[in-house]
Design an enzyme around this catalytic site. Structure first.
Site, PDB file in Angstrom:
ATOM      1  N   ALA A  43       0.816  -1.209   0.000  1.00 18.54           N
ATOM      2  CA  ALA A  43       0.000   0.000   0.000  1.00 18.54           C
ATOM      3  C   ALA A  43       0.850   1.259   0.000  1.00 18.54           C
ATOM      4  O   ALA A  43       0.628   2.188  -0.785  1.00 18.54           O
ATOM      5  CB  ALA A  43      -0.937  -0.014   1.212  1.00 18.54           C
ATOM      6  N   ASN A 174      -7.221   1.575   5.696  1.00 14.22           N
ATOM      7  CA  ASN A 174      -6.782   0.402   4.932  1.00 14.22           C
ATOM      8  C   ASN A 174      -6.968  -0.895   5.728  1.00 14.22           C
ATOM      9  O   ASN A 174      -6.026  -1.655   5.918  1.00 14.22           O
ATOM     10  CB  ASN A 174      -5.315   0.582   4.517  1.00 14.22           C
ATOM     11  N   GLY A 237     -18.136   8.696  -5.164  1.00 17.64           N
ATOM     12  CA  GLY A 237     -17.421   9.945  -4.945  1.00 17.64           C
ATOM     13  C   GLY A 237     -16.662   9.914  -3.647  1.00 17.64           C
ATOM     14  O   GLY A 237     -16.506   8.867  -3.005  1.00 17.64           O
ATOM     15  N   ALA A 238     -16.175  11.077  -3.224  1.00 16.36           N
ATOM     16  CA  ALA A 238     -15.439  11.202  -1.974  1.00 16.36           C
ATOM     17  C   ALA A 238     -15.752  12.557  -1.363  1.00 16.36           C
ATOM     18  O   ALA A 238     -15.942  13.543  -2.074  1.00 16.36           O
ATOM     19  CB  ALA A 238     -13.936  11.054  -2.207  1.00 16.36           C
ATOM     20  N   GLY A 261      -5.499  -1.630  -5.085  1.00 11.11           N
ATOM     21  CA  GLY A 261      -4.581  -0.519  -5.343  1.00 11.11           C
ATOM     22  C   GLY A 261      -5.262   0.805  -5.592  1.00 11.11           C
ATOM     23  O   GLY A 261      -4.602   1.857  -5.584  1.00 11.11           O
ATOM     24  N   ALA A 262      -6.574   0.821  -5.802  1.00 10.42           N
ATOM     25  CA  ALA A 262      -7.252   2.074  -6.125  1.00 10.42           C
ATOM     26  C   ALA A 262      -7.249   3.042  -4.945  1.00 10.42           C
ATOM     27  O   ALA A 262      -7.118   4.263  -5.129  1.00 10.42           O
ATOM     28  CB  ALA A 262      -8.680   1.795  -6.576  1.00 10.42           C
ATOM     29  N   ASP A 264      -4.951   3.317  -2.640  1.00 12.95           N
ATOM     30  CA  ASP A 264      -3.611   3.883  -2.554  1.00 12.95           C
ATOM     31  C   ASP A 264      -3.424   4.969  -3.607  1.00 12.95           C
ATOM     32  O   ASP A 264      -2.838   6.021  -3.338  1.00 12.95           O
ATOM     33  CB  ASP A 264      -2.555   2.794  -2.762  1.00 12.95           C
ATOM     34  N   ASP A 300      -1.321  -3.147  -9.502  1.00 11.25           N
ATOM     35  CA  ASP A 300      -1.713  -2.148  -8.517  1.00 11.25           C
ATOM     36  C   ASP A 300      -1.552  -0.729  -9.043  1.00 11.25           C
ATOM     37  O   ASP A 300      -2.073   0.211  -8.448  1.00 11.25           O
ATOM     38  CB  ASP A 300      -0.851  -2.291  -7.257  1.00 11.25           C
TER      39      ASP A 300
END
Length: 340
Positions: A43, A174, A237-238, A261-262, A264, A300
């Site tokens: 990560a 995580n 969204g975020a 991996g998205a 990260d 990743d």
């Protein structure tokens, strides 16, 4: 007010384990595959490599075994433009290993990292000029799960030194359930996440850890102390919360090849945007752009759009971004990783 200023300029130092990774073909099976693809996965080094792609000086601090897999990890991360000079080569402990197993509902991950070189890391990793001069130190809950000494490392990083400057600390929850003893992750990760300056957490993670009925605003109530709290809601969204308010930016529609991996990539894009000019909505946009590159590949880390495209996307009006989010970005070209 959309801006949040970070301390004096410096590199981003990412601390955590990176492993050798084995996987069959995306449509293959571990039980029947006659060959496996060897790559690297971690990560924190993912964040460091994406930061380097975005022209942000990045350093990765960790430990690997003094073995062929450790040399492979160092070569891969260093080739991405990340400073790996602070990585310890352990002559007694091996490099960690993970194995990916494609499944109909996604990719299952099997870890073989007990007793690894990185699991022996402790607070002394934070000593030295590289960490003290950093603009941001980035850590994740993965490191806290590896061993008591690794948890002490994370705890010390989040503890302000008496009378001294502490770099801005970024913490990505995580949550990896396979690394935690049952019933232990929720409280530890809450306490660590609430002590960071910048905290990233997925809404699904928060619901798994702290309550299935949590909404995005509820997560801020649970984690009131970070100067910036970023709650990621998958492909929707975020939202970033600060003492000045909150901002929500819609994610770009992306055909998901593999989700590993998205998160990260998003963290790297957000930090890069924040370090660039402190503008929070643009940092959220760059997080989505970077995450999209990881979602579109089985590895990743995928290729970013070229620099001109990224500048154009960041300069869009909110209405133009909404239209783009619905349509999605075209695939990045094969020419490698874009920079800004």
């Amino acid at each position: 007010m959309n801006q949040l200023r970070l301390p004096a300029p410096g590199p981003v130092v990412c601390i955590g384990e990176t492993m050798a990774a084995l996987a069959p073909a995306p449509d293959g099976s571990l039980e029947t595959a006659e060959s496996l693809r060897l790559s690297v996965a971690g990560a924190e080094s993912n964040v460091a490599m994406y930061l380097a792609d975005l022209d942000v000086p990045a350093s990765w601090r960790s430990a690997v075994g003094d073995d062929a897999l450790g040399r492979r990890v160092l070569a891969a991360v260093g080739a991405a433009g990340v400073d790996v000079s602070g990585v310890h080569r352990d002559p007694e402990r091996p490099t960690g290993l993970m194995v990916k197993e494609p499944a109909g509902s996604g990719t299952r991950v099997h870890y073989y990292r007990g007793g690894s070189a990185a699991s022996a890391m402790g607070p002394d990793v934070l000593d030295g000029d590289t960490v003290r001069s950093a603009a941001v130190v980035h850590l994740t809950g993965v490191t806290a799960a590896l061993s008591p000494s690794c948890r002490s490392l994370v705890t010390r990083a989040l503890t302000p030194p008496p009378g001294g400057r502490r770099p801005t600390v970024s913490f990505d929850v995580n949550h990896r359930a396979a690394l935690w003893r049952p019933g232990t992750a929720a409280q530890v990760l809450h306490d660590l996440a609430n002590r960071a300056d910048i905290t990233f957490v997925g809404l699904d993670e928060a619901q798994d850890l702290w309550g299935a009925d949590l909404a995005t605003d509820d997560v801020r109530k649970l984690l009131p102390h970070p100067r910036l709290l970023v709650v990621k809601d998958g492909g929707r969204g975020a939202t970033a919360f600060s003492e000045d308010g909150s901002w929500t930016v819609r994610a770009l529609r992306t055909e998901v090849v593999e989700a590993v991996g998205a998160g990260d990539a998003f963290a790297a894009g957000f930090l890069a945007g924040l370090l660039r000019d402190g503008d929070v909505p643009r940092a959220l946009r760059l997080g989505h752009i970077t995450a999209g590159s990881a979602l579109a590949v089985t590895a990743d880390r995928g290729p970013l759009p070229d620099a001109a495209t990224i500048r154009r996307l960041l300069a869009m009006t909110p209405g133009e971004w909404e239209v783009l989010a619905a349509e999605g970005l075209p695939p990045a070209g094969p020419g490698g990783h874009g920079t800004t």
